[in-house]
Scaffold this active site. Structure first.
Site, PDB file in Angstrom:
ATOM      1  N   CYS A 241       4.585   9.609  -9.290  1.00 50.04           N
ATOM      2  CA  CYS A 241       3.574   8.564  -9.272  1.00 50.04           C
ATOM      3  C   CYS A 241       2.536   8.741 -10.365  1.00 50.04           C
ATOM      4  O   CYS A 241       2.030   7.775 -10.904  1.00 50.04           O
ATOM      5  CB  CYS A 241       2.907   8.494  -7.910  1.00 50.04           C
ATOM      6  SG  CYS A 241       1.901   9.914  -7.540  1.00 50.04           S
TER       7      CYS A 241
ATOM      8  N   CYS B 293      -1.479   0.922  -7.484  1.00 52.25           N
ATOM      9  CA  CYS B 293      -0.892   2.201  -7.085  1.00 52.25           C
ATOM     10  C   CYS B 293      -1.862   3.352  -7.333  1.00 52.25           C
ATOM     11  O   CYS B 293      -1.620   4.471  -6.897  1.00 52.25           O
ATOM     12  CB  CYS B 293       0.385   2.482  -7.854  1.00 52.25           C
ATOM     13  SG  CYS B 293       1.527   1.126  -7.800  1.00 52.25           S
TER      14      CYS B 293
END
Lengths: 129, 389
Positions: free
Chosen positions: A107, A38
């Site tokens: 995130c 990610c």
């Protein structure tokens, strides 16, 4: 010269001059969150003395926000009791940094999770003794 | 502070000669090219002159093959929607795995309308698999869209081979040449391209102007309905200052292409070599030779691209990255994963695109500063092996 970028001055300061960066070979607890896939991976290391966070350090792979939130959370957590440190939220970290771009809130704002993971690691190790 | 602009793929400055050529079209030559009177005729003449220059750059047979648009995104939408949208029986579009988002998102739109989108893979350099393409084209194929050169890693596709395959299959071939045009020779006839997208700003013309080349005899559906300008394919009064600028930009690009490419390559190669030599675990993305003259695309292990971009910005260097964090979608570049990189590797990439104003001292400035930036970020990364010192 140029206008404001996506990040606050405080974020850029912590990105440029990260506090408490580095490993802690004799850490009492380690928390690792995120995933390089990610684009963000953080490790937070803690040293505990009499129920308080005597030292907190970090290492981070990630974007500007990931590095700045890691740096900030170590500053915020140092000297706190474990209970107090467990109450630090993502929002608290973002607020201390003068805000984060909305897209980065989830995130790249994993530093408080990493801190909590380090505290849990410490408590598990201690409980196991 | 010294500033070094290395994001010419992102946007370019308008060439002063182009700007001078645009100037009269704001307050002096302002007639509507569709009007009969002398003001209109003067404007129409300028419009057609620009069209000829753009056609010349692409070696298009006729200037009327050129349709001016608001940019590359519109040209690509016009091409794909104009062909696939009027196809009643063929419900399949074939693209390469590394197309620009303006192509992939139009395809996504068609997928919702029931189309099948076939994606042809690329190799480690980003070259399309021609065998796979050959097998993929069928009687169901409405259109093939393959780019001329990749906007991220700079790989130049075997366009002529793609054109031969689509011609054999009798399938229209759209080519997005936005990144390539003006930098390398593009010949729409020789390459057997049916439709080609270009933009003005990628060759130092103004933003907000582009064009679609359409070969003779190709029937399409307009996106914009109105006064029937651009042979009915693109209604709306033409943006004459912009189009005149694009015309001059095309003319200069054709005339100076070799000289410009030589200059860019003379900077690109030392930049790439300098980084690969001075930074351990750094790798070139794309092909060493068959790449755009201005493109250097490097990946660094253990670190993330946005932090490289931010660090470079602090010392005045403007560059780009394929990292998820630098995109609005938070996804790693599809191009970088398509060439076989893991997400982790794709995150650590740095794209530098050179332009005419760059000089060797810019390259030197980057080479003097980048290794320390990479070292600093790696020192912070839990993924990097600990340094022995």
């Amino acid at each position: 010269m140029a206008g404001k970028g996506p990040y606050s001055e405080k974020v850029m300061d912590h990105f440029q001059n990260p506090r408490n960066m580095g490993e802690m070979p004799d850490a009492d607890g380690t928390g690792r969150v995120g995933n390089p896939t990610c684009g963000d991976l953080m490790e937070v290391y803690i040293k505990v003395n009499e129920g308080k966070l005597e030292d907190v350090k970090f290492k981070t792979f990630g974007c500007g926000a990931a590095i700045a939130t890691s740096s900030m959370v170590t500053e915020m957590a140092k000297g706190l009791t474990l209970e107090e440190a467990l109450k630090i939220t993502k929002q608290d970290v973002a607020d201390e940094l003068g805000g984060l771009p909305p897209i980065k809130m989830h995130c790249s704002n994993l530093a408080s999770d990493a801190l909590h993971a380090a505290i849990k690691d410490y408590m598990e190790k201690k409980g196991g003794k | 502070m010294k500033t070094v602009y290395l994001d010419f793929a992102g946007a370019t400055p308008v060439d002063p000669r182009v700007r001078d050529g645009m100037e009269p079209f704001y307050s002096e030559i302002y007639g509507n090219p569709s009007s009969m009177h002398s003001f209109g005729r003067e404007a129409a003449e300028a419009l057609e002159s620009a069209r000829e220059k753009v056609a010349g750059l692409l070696s298009a047979p006729k200037s009327k093959n050129i349709v001016f648009t608001s940019g590359a995104t519109e040209a690509t939408n016009l091409a794909i929607k104009g062909i696939a949208g009027r196809s009643s029986n063929k419900k399949e579009i074939i693209i390469s795995a590394i197309e620009h988002i303006s192509v992939t998102n139009v395809c996504r739109y068609f997928q919702k309308q029931g189309f099948t989108i076939k994606t042809v893979g690329v190799d480690e350099y980003g070259f399309i698999d021609l065998e796979e393409l050959k097998k993929a084209v069928s009687k169901e194929t409405a259109l093939v869209s393959v780019m001329y050169a990749n906007n991220e890693i700079g790989t130049i596709q075997p366009v002529r081979e793609v054109g031969a395959i689509t011609e054999d299959a009798g399938v229209p071939f759209h080519c997005d040449a936005t990144a390539a045009v003006g930098k390398i020779p593009v010949n729409v006839v020789g390459d057997k391209i049916d439709m080609l997208t270009i933009s003005s700003n990628d060759m130092y013309g103004p933003k907000g102007v582009g064009a679609l080349y359409m070969r003779d005899g190709l029937r399409t559906e307009p996106l914009l309905h109105g006064g029937g300008q651009e042979r009915g394919i693109r209604s709306g009064t033409q943006n004459l200052p912009g189009i005149a600028g694009m015309g001059t930009a095309a003319e200069l690009a054709e005339k100076e292409m070799e000289k410009r490419a030589a200059h860019l390559i003379s900077l690109r190669d030392p930049l790439i070599k300098g980084i690969l030599d001075s930074v351990p675990e750094s790798y070139l993305n794309g092909h060493p030779k068959k790449r755009l003259p201005n493109n250097a695309h490097i990946r660094f292990s253990y670190i993330e691209g946005e932090s490289i971009i931010l660090s470079l910005d602090m010392i005045g260097v403007a560059a780009a990255s394929g990292s998820a964090c630098t995109s609005k979608t938070l996804e790693a570049s599809k191009c970088l994963t398509a060439i076989g990189l893991s997400h982790e590797e794709a995150h650590g990439s740095l794209q530098m695109t050179l332009g005419p104003s760059n000089a060797m001292e810019d390259v030197k400035y980057v080479l003097d500063n980048l290794p320390a930036i990479i070292k600093r970020l790696r020192a912070m990364s839990p993924l990097a092996p600990r340094e022995e010192n």
